[in-house]
Design a protein around this motif. Structure first.
Motif, PDB file in Angstrom:
ATOM      1  N   ARG A  29     -13.636  -5.859 -25.609  1.00 12.17           N
ATOM      2  CA  ARG A  29     -13.018  -5.695 -24.295  1.00 12.17           C
ATOM      3  C   ARG A  29     -12.557  -4.261 -24.058  1.00 12.17           C
ATOM      4  NH1 ARG A  29     -11.791 -10.472 -26.441  1.00 12.17           N
ATOM      5  NH2 ARG A  29     -11.889 -12.351 -25.150  1.00 12.17           N
ATOM      6  N   ARG A  30     -12.809  -3.797 -22.835  1.00 10.77           N
ATOM      7  CA  ARG A  30     -12.301  -2.477 -22.434  1.00 10.77           C
ATOM      8  C   ARG A  30     -11.554  -2.611 -21.117  1.00 10.77           C
ATOM      9  NH1 ARG A  30     -13.093  -1.840 -26.830  1.00 10.77           N
ATOM     10  NH2 ARG A  30     -14.160  -0.191 -27.974  1.00 10.77           N
ATOM     11  N   TYR A  31     -10.360  -2.029 -21.088  1.00  6.87           N
ATOM     12  CA  TYR A  31      -9.495  -2.202 -19.923  1.00  6.87           C
ATOM     13  C   TYR A  31      -9.250  -0.893 -19.187  1.00  6.87           C
ATOM     14  CZ  TYR A  31      -8.495  -6.714 -22.034  1.00  6.87           C
ATOM     15  OH  TYR A  31      -8.615  -7.955 -22.568  1.00  6.87           O
ATOM     16  N   GLY A  32      -9.011  -1.026 -17.890  1.00 11.40           N
ATOM     17  CA  GLY A  32      -8.668   0.126 -17.061  1.00 11.40           C
ATOM     18  C   GLY A  32      -7.265   0.002 -16.506  1.00 11.40           C
ATOM     19  N   GLU A  33      -6.989   0.871 -15.567  1.00 11.65           N
ATOM     20  CA  GLU A  33      -5.647   0.962 -14.999  1.00 11.65           C
ATOM     21  C   GLU A  33      -5.241  -0.327 -14.271  1.00 11.65           C
ATOM     22  OE1 GLU A  33      -2.041   2.602 -14.537  1.00 11.65           O
ATOM     23  OE2 GLU A  33      -3.696   3.044 -15.900  1.00 11.65           O
ATOM     24  N   THR A  34      -6.188  -0.921 -13.578  1.00  6.87           N
ATOM     25  CA  THR A  34      -5.900  -2.148 -12.830  1.00  6.87           C
ATOM     26  C   THR A  34      -5.396  -3.245 -13.758  1.00  6.87           C
ATOM     27  OG1 THR A  34      -7.898  -1.508 -11.641  1.00  6.87           O
ATOM     28  CG2 THR A  34      -6.828  -3.564 -10.973  1.00  6.87           C
ATOM     29  N   HIS A  35      -6.101  -3.395 -14.859  1.00  4.85           N
ATOM     30  CA  HIS A  35      -5.691  -4.386 -15.829  1.00  4.85           C
ATOM     31  C   HIS A  35      -4.295  -4.085 -16.375  1.00  4.85           C
ATOM     32  CE1 HIS A  35      -9.984  -5.683 -16.233  1.00  4.85           C
ATOM     33  NE2 HIS A  35      -9.380  -6.835 -16.350  1.00  4.85           N
ATOM     34  N   ARG A  36      -4.077  -2.804 -16.656  1.00  7.20           N
ATOM     35  CA  ARG A  36      -2.790  -2.418 -17.231  1.00  7.20           C
ATOM     36  C   ARG A  36      -1.644  -2.819 -16.301  1.00  7.20           C
ATOM     37  NH1 ARG A  36       0.828   0.446 -17.430  1.00  7.20           N
ATOM     38  NH2 ARG A  36       0.261   1.731 -15.641  1.00  7.20           N
ATOM     39  N   GLN A  37      -1.867  -2.537 -15.009  1.00  3.56           N
ATOM     40  CA  GLN A  37      -0.825  -2.864 -14.042  1.00  3.56           C
ATOM     41  C   GLN A  37      -0.606  -4.360 -13.901  1.00  3.56           C
ATOM     42  OE1 GLN A  37      -1.657  -0.853 -10.334  1.00  3.56           O
ATOM     43  NE2 GLN A  37      -1.484   1.160 -11.329  1.00  3.56           N
ATOM     44  N   LYS A  38      -1.712  -5.076 -13.870  1.00  2.00           N
ATOM     45  CA  LYS A  38      -1.597  -6.520 -13.716  1.00  2.00           C
ATOM     46  C   LYS A  38      -0.890  -7.147 -14.916  1.00  2.00           C
ATOM     47  CE  LYS A  38      -4.204  -9.404 -10.779  1.00  2.00           C
ATOM     48  NZ  LYS A  38      -5.394  -9.295  -9.920  1.00  2.00           N
ATOM     49  N   LEU A  39      -1.232  -6.654 -16.091  1.00  2.00           N
ATOM     50  CA  LEU A  39      -0.580  -7.176 -17.287  1.00  2.00           C
ATOM     51  C   LEU A  39       0.900  -6.821 -17.299  1.00  2.00           C
ATOM     52  CD1 LEU A  39      -0.722  -8.662 -19.969  1.00  2.00           C
ATOM     53  CD2 LEU A  39      -1.424  -6.520 -21.058  1.00  2.00           C
ATOM     54  N   ALA A  40       1.221  -5.610 -16.847  1.00  2.00           N
ATOM     55  CA  ALA A  40       2.628  -5.213 -16.757  1.00  2.00           C
ATOM     56  C   ALA A  40       3.383  -6.151 -15.830  1.00  2.00           C
ATOM     57  CB  ALA A  40       2.735  -3.774 -16.258  1.00  2.00           C
ATOM     58  N   PHE A  41       2.754  -6.446 -14.711  1.00  2.00           N
ATOM     59  CA  PHE A  41       3.316  -7.395 -13.748  1.00  2.00           C
ATOM     60  C   PHE A  41       3.607  -8.736 -14.429  1.00  2.00           C
ATOM     61  CE2 PHE A  41       3.075 -10.733 -10.632  1.00  2.00           C
ATOM     62  CZ  PHE A  41       3.463 -10.214  -9.410  1.00  2.00           C
ATOM     63  N   ILE A  42       2.611  -9.245 -15.125  1.00  2.00           N
ATOM     64  CA  ILE A  42       2.764 -10.536 -15.788  1.00  2.00           C
ATOM     65  C   ILE A  42       3.881 -10.507 -16.829  1.00  2.00           C
ATOM     66  CG2 ILE A  42       1.652 -12.226 -17.305  1.00  2.00           C
ATOM     67  CD1 ILE A  42      -1.037 -11.378 -16.015  1.00  2.00           C
ATOM     68  N   ARG A  43       3.844  -9.480 -17.672  1.00  2.00           N
ATOM     69  CA  ARG A  43       4.837  -9.404 -18.744  1.00  2.00           C
ATOM     70  C   ARG A  43       6.239  -9.267 -18.191  1.00  2.00           C
ATOM     71  NH1 ARG A  43       3.868 -12.109 -22.649  1.00  2.00           N
ATOM     72  NH2 ARG A  43       5.613 -11.138 -23.699  1.00  2.00           N
ATOM     73  N   HIS A  44       6.344  -8.464 -17.157  1.00  2.00           N
ATOM     74  CA  HIS A  44       7.638  -8.267 -16.540  1.00  2.00           C
ATOM     75  C   HIS A  44       8.162  -9.586 -15.977  1.00  2.00           C
ATOM     76  CE1 HIS A  44      10.287  -5.796 -13.581  1.00  2.00           C
ATOM     77  NE2 HIS A  44      10.984  -6.407 -14.507  1.00  2.00           N
ATOM     78  N   ALA A  45       7.302 -10.275 -15.255  1.00  2.00           N
ATOM     79  CA  ALA A  45       7.700 -11.554 -14.689  1.00  2.00           C
ATOM     80  C   ALA A  45       8.064 -12.552 -15.786  1.00  2.00           C
ATOM     81  CB  ALA A  45       6.583 -12.099 -13.812  1.00  2.00           C
ATOM     82  N   ARG A  46       7.326 -12.530 -16.889  1.00  2.00           N
ATOM     83  CA  ARG A  46       7.651 -13.411 -18.016  1.00  2.00           C
ATOM     84  C   ARG A  46       9.033 -13.096 -18.571  1.00  2.00           C
ATOM     85  NH1 ARG A  46       7.320 -17.546 -19.034  1.00  2.00           N
ATOM     86  NH2 ARG A  46       7.063 -17.589 -21.271  1.00  2.00           N
ATOM     87  N   GLU A  47       9.300 -11.803 -18.740  1.00  2.00           N
ATOM     88  CA  GLU A  47      10.613 -11.406 -19.252  1.00  2.00           C
ATOM     89  C   GLU A  47      11.717 -11.874 -18.317  1.00  2.00           C
ATOM     90  OE1 GLU A  47      10.515  -7.204 -19.839  1.00  2.00           O
ATOM     91  OE2 GLU A  47       9.162  -7.355 -21.555  1.00  2.00           O
TER      92      GLU A  47
END
Lengths: 148, 148
Positions: B42-60
Motif C-alpha cells: 500500500r502507498r498513501y498520499g495526502e488525502t489518505h493522511r487527512q482522512k485517517l487523521a479525521f478518523i483517529r481524531h474522532a475516535r479519540e
DNA sequence: CTAAAACCTCCAGTCATTGGAGCTTCAAGC
DNA sequence: GCTTGAAGCTCCAATGACTGGAGGTTTTAG
C-alpha cells in the motif's frame, strides 16, 4: 430464612444483570460455583448475592475484571493490609480523572463546533473542520486513557 | 513533492495508530483502499493522511465507527446541508455530557473511599466496604452511558 | 399430571482493535 | 547487481466483557 437458595434468574434480577453474565463470572472463576439441584440447576445463597453485588458495583464504577479479582481476593483476607486496595482504587481514580479531563476538552470542542458552525453548507462547517484538523483543538487533551 | 506516497508504516506513525488498524479501516470500508505498488504494498498520499487523521481524531473524541462513517459521508458531500453534521455532533455532545456527569459522580465516590478509608486492616477498609455495599454510595449516579 | 416458564450447555457474535505465523517485497550498502 | 534486513503482505485467532440463540431438560403452579 436459614438459606435463601434462589435460582439464577432471581439472583440476576437482584443484581441487575443478565443471567449469562453470572454464568460468565462463574466460568472465569470470578464468582465461586453455585451448588446445584438434582437436575443441575444453580442455587444461590446470601454469600453469592453479596459477592455478585460487590462485583457489579465495582463494574459500574469502571473497575476491570482483573482489578475486581484483586479486590475480591483482598476482601477475603480480612486481616491483611488495606494499602493494596487503596493503591488499586487510587490508580483507578487517576484513570477516571484522565478520562474526565479528556471528555471535558471534548465537550468544549463540540460546543465550539456547534456555536461557531452556522455556515449552513458543509464547506463552512466547523464540525468537519475541527475533526479534520487536530490543531484546531482547544488543548492537547484527548491523549490515552487506558484502564486499570 | 507532487504526491508524497508513503508506505503504511509511515502513515501509521503519523496518525499515531497501529498498521493493523489502518488495514482494518480499509477492510471495513472506512478508509478508501490505497493504491498498490507492483508488489502490492500500500502507498498513501495526502488525502489518505487527512482522512485517517479525521478518523483517529474522532475516535479519540469518543465517536463510534458508525458515527464517524456518517461524519465522513457528510464531509465528502461538501455542498450538502450542515444540519445533519450538527445533529450528529449535538447528539454526541449529549452523550459526552452524560458520561462526564457519570464519571464525576464516580470520581467523588472514589475520592470518598480514599480519604475516608484509613482503617489499615481490610476489615475496616473503606474501599472494600463501599464496593460491598451499594448503599454507602453518595449518589445514584453510575447508570449506563452507551455511546453514539 | 400437564403446561409453560425457567433453566441447562454449547457455540457464535459483538466492537474496535491487536497479535502472530509464514511468506514476499522494498531500499540501502557493497 | 546482489544481498540482507526491515517492512510489508494475507489470513486467522484472540482480546474484554459480555450477549444471543439453538436445542434440550427441569421446576413449579394450577
Amino acid at each position: 430464612m436459614a438459606d435463601v437458595s434462589m435460582p439464577i434468574g432471581v439472583l440476576a434480577r437482584s443484581a441487575g444483570c443478565k443471567i449469562q453474565t453470572i454464568r460468565y463470572y462463574e466460568g472465569i472463576g470470578l464468582l465461586p460455583a453455585a451448588r446445584r439441584t438434582a437436575g443441575s440447576q444453580r442455587r444461590y445463597g446470601e454469600t453469592h448475592r453479596q459477592k455478585l453485588a460487590f462485583i457489579r458495583h465495582a463494574r459500574e464504577l469502571g473497575f476491570s475484571l482483573p482489578a475486581i479479582r484483586e479486590l475480591l481476593a483482598l476482601a477475603d483476607q480480612r486481616e491483611s493490609d488495606c494499602a493494596e486496595a487503596d493503591r488499586i482504587a487510587r490508580r483507578h481514580l487517576e484513570s477516571v480523572n484522565r478520562r474526565i479531563a479528556m471528555l471535558d476538552g471534548l465537550r468544549t470542542e463540540l460546543e465550539l463546533m456547534l456555536t461557531h458552525g452556522q455556515g449552513n453548507r458543509i464547506r463552512d462547517c466547523r464540525v468537519i473542520a475541527t475533526l479534520a484538523d487536530h490543531r484546531l483543538c482547544s488543548q492537547s487533551h484527548h491523549a490515552e486513557a487506558t484502564d486499570s
